[in-house]
Motif scaffolding. Structure first.
Motif, PDB file in Angstrom:
ATOM      1  N   MET A   1      -2.234   5.535 -11.407  1.00 18.66           N
ATOM      2  CA  MET A   1      -3.603   5.069 -11.605  1.00 18.66           C
ATOM      3  C   MET A   1      -4.053   4.255 -10.401  1.00 18.66           C
ATOM      4  O   MET A   1      -5.174   4.401  -9.907  1.00 18.66           O
ATOM      5  N   ASN A   2      -3.173   3.414  -9.934  1.00 19.83           N
ATOM      6  CA  ASN A   2      -3.470   2.586  -8.766  1.00 19.83           C
ATOM      7  C   ASN A   2      -3.821   3.436  -7.572  1.00 19.83           C
ATOM      8  O   ASN A   2      -4.788   3.184  -6.855  1.00 19.83           O
ATOM      9  N   THR A   3      -3.005   4.449  -7.353  1.00 22.09           N
ATOM     10  CA  THR A   3      -3.234   5.336  -6.217  1.00 22.09           C
ATOM     11  C   THR A   3      -4.605   5.991  -6.323  1.00 22.09           C
ATOM     12  O   THR A   3      -5.359   6.047  -5.350  1.00 22.09           O
TER      13      THR A   3
ATOM     14  N   VAL B   1       1.166   9.844   3.064  1.00 19.71           N
ATOM     15  CA  VAL B   1       2.165   8.914   2.522  1.00 19.71           C
ATOM     16  C   VAL B   1       1.910   8.622   1.058  1.00 19.71           C
ATOM     17  O   VAL B   1       2.806   8.714   0.214  1.00 19.71           O
ATOM     18  N   SER B   2       0.663   8.286   0.757  1.00 23.94           N
ATOM     19  CA  SER B   2       0.307   8.000  -0.627  1.00 23.94           C
ATOM     20  C   SER B   2       0.598   9.184  -1.534  1.00 23.94           C
ATOM     21  O   SER B   2       1.125   9.059  -2.625  1.00 23.94           O
TER      22      SER B   2
ATOM     23  N   ALA C   1      -7.423   3.553  -5.629  1.00 28.58           N
ATOM     24  CA  ALA C   1      -7.527   3.262  -4.199  1.00 28.58           C
ATOM     25  C   ALA C   1      -8.196   4.424  -3.496  1.00 28.58           C
ATOM     26  O   ALA C   1      -9.023   4.249  -2.608  1.00 28.58           O
TER      27      ALA C   1
ATOM     28  N   GLY D   1       5.339   3.203 -16.763  1.00 31.04           N
ATOM     29  CA  GLY D   1       5.435   2.505 -15.482  1.00 31.04           C
ATOM     30  C   GLY D   1       4.919   3.359 -14.343  1.00 31.04           C
ATOM     31  O   GLY D   1       4.140   2.902 -13.505  1.00 31.04           O
ATOM     32  N   ALA D   2       5.334   4.627 -14.311  1.00 30.69           N
ATOM     33  CA  ALA D   2       4.909   5.514 -13.238  1.00 30.69           C
ATOM     34  C   ALA D   2       3.417   5.803 -13.317  1.00 30.69           C
ATOM     35  O   ALA D   2       2.739   5.921 -12.288  1.00 30.69           O
TER      36      ALA D   2
ATOM     37  N   MET E   1      -1.335   0.475   0.495  1.00 31.15           N
ATOM     38  CA  MET E   1      -2.780   0.651   0.352  1.00 31.15           C
ATOM     39  C   MET E   1      -3.499  -0.620   0.778  1.00 31.15           C
ATOM     40  O   MET E   1      -4.499  -0.576   1.493  1.00 31.15           O
TER      41      MET E   1
ATOM     42  N   MET F   1       4.354   9.601  -2.146  1.00 34.27           N
ATOM     43  CA  MET F   1       4.951   8.575  -2.997  1.00 34.27           C
ATOM     44  C   MET F   1       4.549   8.741  -4.454  1.00 34.27           C
ATOM     45  O   MET F   1       5.364   8.583  -5.349  1.00 34.27           O
ATOM     46  N   THR F   2       3.271   9.058  -4.676  1.00 32.94           N
ATOM     47  CA  THR F   2       2.829   9.234  -6.061  1.00 32.94           C
ATOM     48  C   THR F   2       3.494  10.449  -6.682  1.00 32.94           C
ATOM     49  O   THR F   2       3.954  10.408  -7.827  1.00 32.94           O
TER      50      THR F   2
ATOM     51  N   LEU G   1       8.694   2.783  -5.461  1.00 34.98           N
ATOM     52  CA  LEU G   1       7.600   3.677  -5.088  1.00 34.98           C
ATOM     53  C   LEU G   1       6.249   3.038  -5.387  1.00 34.98           C
ATOM     54  O   LEU G   1       5.355   2.996  -4.536  1.00 34.98           O
ATOM     55  N   VAL G   2       6.103   2.548  -6.609  1.00 32.41           N
ATOM     56  CA  VAL G   2       4.821   1.986  -7.022  1.00 32.41           C
ATOM     57  C   VAL G   2       4.461   0.774  -6.167  1.00 32.41           C
ATOM     58  O   VAL G   2       3.337   0.653  -5.664  1.00 32.41           O
TER      59      VAL G   2
ATOM     60  N   VAL H   1      11.497   4.161  -9.065  1.00 31.75           N
ATOM     61  CA  VAL H   1      10.080   4.274  -9.408  1.00 31.75           C
ATOM     62  C   VAL H   1       9.359   2.965  -9.102  1.00 31.75           C
ATOM     63  O   VAL H   1       8.246   2.958  -8.574  1.00 31.75           O
TER      64      VAL H   1
ATOM     65  N   SER I   1       2.805  -2.285 -14.203  1.00 22.93           N
ATOM     66  CA  SER I   1       3.794  -1.243 -13.948  1.00 22.93           C
ATOM     67  C   SER I   1       5.177  -1.862 -13.781  1.00 22.93           C
ATOM     68  O   SER I   1       6.154  -1.407 -14.387  1.00 22.93           O
TER      69      SER I   1
ATOM     70  N   LEU J   1       6.303  11.714  -5.903  1.00 22.39           N
ATOM     71  CA  LEU J   1       7.704  11.393  -6.123  1.00 22.39           C
ATOM     72  C   LEU J   1       7.892  10.627  -7.436  1.00 22.39           C
ATOM     73  O   LEU J   1       8.874  10.833  -8.158  1.00 22.39           O
ATOM     74  N   GLY J   2       6.924   9.766  -7.724  1.00 26.55           N
ATOM     75  CA  GLY J   2       6.976   9.029  -8.987  1.00 26.55           C
ATOM     76  C   GLY J   2       6.978   9.988 -10.166  1.00 26.55           C
ATOM     77  O   GLY J   2       7.767   9.851 -11.108  1.00 26.55           O
TER      78      GLY J   2
ATOM     79  N   LEU K   1       8.585  -1.445 -16.251  1.00 22.72           N
ATOM     80  CA  LEU K   1       9.852  -0.979 -15.702  1.00 22.72           C
ATOM     81  C   LEU K   1      10.944  -2.034 -15.842  1.00 22.72           C
ATOM     82  O   LEU K   1      12.093  -1.711 -16.138  1.00 22.72           O
TER      83      LEU K   1
ATOM     84  N   ASN L   1       3.706   1.731  -2.501  1.00 22.33           N
ATOM     85  CA  ASN L   1       2.422   2.411  -2.421  1.00 22.33           C
ATOM     86  C   ASN L   1       1.259   1.425  -2.459  1.00 22.33           C
ATOM     87  O   ASN L   1       0.343   1.485  -1.640  1.00 22.33           O
TER      88      ASN L   1
ATOM     89  N   MET M   1      10.386  11.756 -10.557  1.00 19.85           N
ATOM     90  CA  MET M   1      11.411  10.976 -11.258  1.00 19.85           C
ATOM     91  C   MET M   1      11.214  11.025 -12.760  1.00 19.85           C
ATOM     92  O   MET M   1      12.156  11.207 -13.522  1.00 19.85           O
TER      93      MET M   1
ATOM     94  N   PHE N   1       0.983   3.872 -14.443  1.00 25.13           N
ATOM     95  CA  PHE N   1       0.207   2.752 -13.904  1.00 25.13           C
ATOM     96  C   PHE N   1       0.147   2.858 -12.387  1.00 25.13           C
ATOM     97  O   PHE N   1      -0.871   2.586 -11.756  1.00 25.13           O
ATOM     98  N   GLY N   2       1.288   3.250 -11.808  1.00 25.99           N
ATOM     99  CA  GLY N   2       1.329   3.406 -10.358  1.00 25.99           C
ATOM    100  C   GLY N   2       0.379   4.504  -9.899  1.00 25.99           C
ATOM    101  O   GLY N   2      -0.354   4.334  -8.920  1.00 25.99           O
TER     102      GLY N   2
END
Lengths: 382, 387
Positions: B273-275, B17-18, B278, B267-268, A279, B21-22, A271-272, A268, A24, B24-25, A28, A275, B28, B270-271
């Motif tokens: 996906m991570n969330t 929180v998670s 988890a 980019g967002a 975690m 943040m996700t 954020l990533v 972004v 990610s 919000l991604g 970016l 996060n 954007m 991938f983020g």
């Protein structure tokens, strides 16, 4: 760094998470690098040797208007002026409409008696130069352009006029090279030839001035404009650099766009990263508690988390730059924004921002983890 | 049997929180998409909607734009007497011979300079362009160095004032009116009397002549006649086709915009996906219980996908809402063909909003798919062992 194995192990705990975060960040950072490269391209016009001593004089009211050739003689008399080179941007159409827009290149006429003294960045062999100067309908092209178009010496190049309602019939007599690849995308021919075709109206598009020294430049610019301010054709003189930049300015507030998009990218990224680190820390409260029991200080625990964040960001940034350079290279081949590349400064800026974002976003989760009471931490171990 | 939505909803609320943040991604990414599309659309609308299909622009043969064209007075006489030209109720020919050039003016008091188009015309200029209306003030009168400025140009050049003056070509011009043209390119222009402009810029000849044809057949006939007349060396092009050509100016912007949106989205995602991964790991116990109760792997898959979609939906809606702030924002760029300013506005249309939302949802789907598959594949034994 004796704790490196520890940090590494923690990162590899969930390989998938680390890989996704790095990917990610990489994507970016690649985008950030590309944006910065485009910004650089638009704001760093081609720099040749002697460029700092050059001025471009255009019509005071509009770039579309022509200047009388007579102005050139008067300009030559101003002290500090070394070379006066009238030139005209011809444009026109080469080939059909479609092929022309795909293979666009600059077509300019110049006063060839002074051209080579003015355009000092053009390196050309004496043979080619003499052949060009000897032939009224001769033309010279940059090496990159000639290669791209598949031209050989002696080829006939026909250009249909639009700004000037005359059609050119040119013959390639020379090839020149310049340090900046962008300059090699132009085709030059004789102003005299254009004049003859137009019936000698006695006007040119712009006049290029080479000053004797750098210090002469501002004084000469003011002097030239003052000389013609009350005439029918007032002038506007600016350094060659400003002249090139004026085209970028016309495009709009490029700086604002670049800053806004960069902000979005970094947001972004933050954020990533935040996060994922959060975690991770949520799962490792037990570990942190154990470490504090062993005697590690709060600052050290926080440091470990920050180091993880930084490592991920660095890895992502380096990968992203690698992607960016590959992307920019392939775009550069296509000729539209030829010469688009990443300057070391921009690359450094991209990496720096990525690491800063990584550290800042890891900051709060790191702090939380480090501040955990041992008792609370151990309680959460399942 | 489907897992109740409440399960998903509760989960998102718990891991606040998670979730934020996700989401919000996604906000954007959808915001960036909508804003970039709005920019493109705004420019396109201004250029494409300009020009009528029954108007013909007569220029010198071979010039691509009015800027480089010239038409002599004699030629104009020939053109205006052609029978194919329509007449209005008072019997006047709907035909305007104009002078078009650009002037380099600063934007604001000390702003950056850009080229603005100046059109010398007569009251026929409005007759042949019925979309153009005077919004404030009045039309200029000949011989008084008066100007009418387009709405867009007024906004871009903040030093322009109604009843104020502008100076260029060694004289002062008074702005007596503001013209509006339904967002068309004319709003970026400054209009003045054709002879005043001609005298000031020492242009004895006209740039181009805009005429209205009586019918599509008449337009074709007119085009052919002019082509056949080799003495005059003129050509005619349909006004709407003429402006449509100029949309190529926006092409590079569109390409860069697409690159930005796509990369930001990747980019967002991938983020996201991570969330979701988890989330799946943290809820192994719950998945075990759900499976033990009797929910099938398919239901688990759908449940996790729905969570991902909910995040994307929330983020996307917020992104669309924020993008509405940009709607109507004035900006401008250069028309590379005429080298003059095109003032236009960001246009956030319902289509852009819905496409943006769908784009966000697709990203949510892509980001949530693999983790959801993982969750559904977990066997009960595996999950219980993690308890």
């Amino acid at each position: 760094m004796k704790y490196f194995p520890l940090i590494w192990k923690n990162l590899m705990r969930s390989k998938r998470r680390t890989v996704l975060t790095v990917l990610s960040s990489a994507v970016l950072v690649m985008l950030l690098a590309v944006i910065l490269a485009i910004y650089d391209y638009l704001h760093s016009p081609p720099e040749g040797e002697g460029q700092e001593r050059r001025l471009m004089v255009q019509h005071g009211t509009s770039l579309m208007e022509n200047l009388p050739l007579a102005h050139a003689a008067k300009m030559a008399e101003i002290s500090g002026v070394q070379v006066v080179c009238p030139m005209s941007w011809f444009q026109g159409q080469y080939g059909s409409d479609q092929t022309d827009s795909k293979n666009w290149f600059g077509r300019l006429a110049a006063d060839t008696t002074t051209f080579f003294d003015y355009a000092t960045e053009c390196k050309i062999s004496k043979e080619h130069r003499d052949a060009f100067l000897a032939e009224r309908q001769g033309a010279i092209a940059g090496k990159r352009l000639a290669e791209k178009m598949g031209w050989k010496l002696g080829d006939r190049i026909a250009i249909k006029g639009d700004i000037y309602p005359v059609d050119l019939e040119l013959y390639l007599r020379g090839i020149f090279t310049t340090r900046d690849p962008r300059e090699e995308g132009n085709l030059w021919f004789h102003q005299k030839y254009l004049d003859e075709l137009r019936g000698n109206p006695g006007t040119v598009g712009t006049i290029g001035i080479m000053c004797r020294t750098n210090e002469d430049v501002p004084r000469v610019a003011t002097a030239i404009d003052a000389l013609f301010v009350n005439s029918d054709t007032p002038t506007r003189s600016m350094t060659e650099r400003e002249f090139n930049l004026s085209f970028t300015q016309m495009m709009g507030n490029v700086k604002l766009i670049v800053i806004s998009v960069s902000f979005a990218i970094l947001f972004v990224m933050a954020l990533v990263t935040a996060n994922t680190i959060a975690m991770g820390t949520r799962e490792r409260t037990g570990d942190a508690a154990v470490m504090k029991t062993l005697g590690f200080l709060r600052g050290q625990v926080m440091g470990f988390v920050l180091a993880e964040g930084a490592l991920q960001s660095i890895a992502g940034a380096l990968l992203g730059l690698f992607f960016a350079m590959g992307f920019l290279n392939s775009v550069g081949q296509m000729g539209w924004m030829a010469g688009l590349s990443l300057t070391p400064l921009s690359a450094g800026l991209a990496i720096g921002c990525a690491i800063a974002v990584g550290l800042l976003s890891a900051g709060i989760p790191a702090w939380h983890l480090a501040s955990i009471k041992i008792v609370d931490g151990l309680r959460k171990v399942s | 049997m489907a897992i109740p939505l409440q399960y998903n909803w509760r989960n998102l609320a718990t891991r606040r929180v998670s979730t934020w943040m996700t989401a919000l991604g996604f906000t954007m990414v959808v915001l960036m998409f909508c804003v970039i599309q709005a920019l493109s659309q705004g420019l396109d609308k201004t250029l494409i909607s300009s020009g009528r299909t029954d108007n013909l622009l007569v220029m010198r043969h071979g010039s691509k734009t009015e800027v480089y064209s010239n038409v002599s007075r004699d030629a104009n006489r020939v053109i205006s007497s052609m029978p194919e030209i329509a007449k209005d109720e008072q019997g006047r020919a709907i035909c305007a011979a104009e002078r078009y050039l650009t002037v380099y003016l600063p934007r604001g008091e000390e702003g950056e300079r850009s080229n603005v188009a100046v059109r010398g015309t007569t009251e026929a200029g409005m007759r042949v362009r019925p979309s153009v209306k005077i919004e404030q003030g009045r039309y200029f009168q000949p011989g008084l160095n008066e100007l009418v400025v387009g709405k867009g140009a007024m906004r871009r050049f903040s030093q322009f004032r109604l009843n104020g003056t502008v100076s260029f070509e060694k004289r002062e011009w008074t702005i007596v009116g503001i013209l509006e043209a339904d967002g068309q390119a004319f709003e970026s222009e400054i209009w003045g009397d054709v002879e005043d402009i001609g005298n000031a810029f020492r242009r004895p000849e006209f740039s181009a002549v805009l005429v209205r044809a009586t019918s599509p057949q008449a337009a074709d006939a007119l085009e052919k006649q002019l082509e056949a007349n080799t003495q005059l060396k003129l050509e005619a092009v349909r006004e709407d086709a003429y402006y449509k050509e100029q949309t190529n100016s926006g092409l590079s912007m569109a390409i860069i915009g697409t690159i930005i949106t796509v990369l930001l989205a990747i980019g967002a995602t991938f983020g996201a996906m991570n969330t979701m991964y988890a989330s799946v790991s943290a809820r192994t116990r719950e998945i075990a219980v759900l499976r033990a109760i009797g929910f099938g792997g398919g239901s688990v898959l759908v449940a996790f996908l729905i969570e991902s979609l909910l995040l994307a939906l929330a983020g996307g809606l917020a992104g669309c809402a924020i993008s509405l702030f940009f709607n109507g924002m004035q900006t401008g760029t250069v028309n590379w063909l005429t080298f003059s300013e095109v003032a236009f506005q960001f246009r956030v249309t319902p289509e852009i909003l819905s496409t943006g939302l769908i784009f966000g949802l697709i990203l949510g789907l892509v980001g949530g798919l693999l983790p959801a598959v993982r969750a559904s594949r977990m066997t009960i034994l595996q999950a219980l062992r993690a308890v």
